[in-house]
Design a protein around this motif. Sequence first.
Motif: not given
Length: 376
Positions: A268-297
């Motif tokens: 890893l001492s030979e590696q360089h991490v190139e980072v995209d200057p743009r922002s990134a954003a994640t939105v999580m879609l979840v199920a009804k009842g999450y987190p206790d009893n999420p619906e499935k199917g």
Amino acid sequence: KKACIEKKIDLVLVGPEEPLVKGVTDFIISSPALKNIDVIGPGKNGAQLEGSKAFAKAFMMRHQIPTATYKEFTLENYKEGVKYIIQHKLPVVMKADGLAAGKGVVICANHLEAIAEFELMIQRAKFGEAGKKVVVEQFLSGKELSVFVLMDGKNYVLLPEAKDYKRVGEGDTGPNTGGMGAVSPVPFVTPEFLDKIDAQIIIPTMKGLRAEGIVYKGFIFFGLIKVGNEPFVIEYNCRMGDPESEVVIPRIKSDFLDLLVGAAVGTLSEQHVEVDPRSAATVMLVAKGYPDNPEKGKEMKGMETIKNSIAFHAGTKFHKDKVVTNGGRVLAITSYGSDMEDALDRSYKSAELVQYSGKFFRKDIGFDLKKFLVKA
């Protein structure tokens, strides 16, 4: 083992925490049939950073890594723990020592609630084996963030930082979840603050591992909090976090496989991490009842109409040629943008395109960070 041999696997990247804590890396390394496989993930001793809150806290104390003050208790010194809690400044934080699927942390606003939770953990096994030992610690008030490094045993590379949102409800209300969304970079994190994190937390952690004879090859997640202008460690994870991964990895422009191989073979001492200057954003879609009893199917539609975002499947499966929900967190939608707000706007537009019964997502990811954005 059989799958690795049959598929002629060269590199294993261990994702979940439980196999790491149970020693899957040690198993692969010590098996003659698997000895040529490179593994990304610490051995059982290194994985204690996540597998035992008490080990992690003691490790930080040994190596002068800033963290909240604490004491640990078991059934043997239960009465002493009750006395300690009664005298403790409020709010008080209690953590099950072992793995509890991200649910083993309780923040109590009054002493009666704290003693009740303490009893539930130790006397009534609320978190099973994980809660046989409980860490009682000081509550730190500040702004949280996540920092990630990849280590090869001697050296490390720093990956983009992120901030995730654990509470199910808007305004950070309701129960904790595995994560409802994340952003990267974090607007309040300056180069100077990153230097502090490096000097006060990352380097002492790396040196501490080496001093204790722990050869650590893999990811370390630092769950941090900025108190005033100082960084403190809330927790370690011995893997990448979720949903932070969905904003961190898309911002890594370097070949990710090269980084993994470098970690495995010690270059890893030979590696360089190139980072995209743009922002990134994640939105999580979840199920009804999450987190206790999420619906499935529930049948899902509209994924094919997403054009300007990346959709990461989480709790989904195929059923009779249809995609249906199959978990609490269903789909993570990530977008790039010129800044956090632009990236979030794109993710929210894509989130509206996906349809299934009971769909829910937080519409305020990044709400606490907007004041830090610098507009041109």
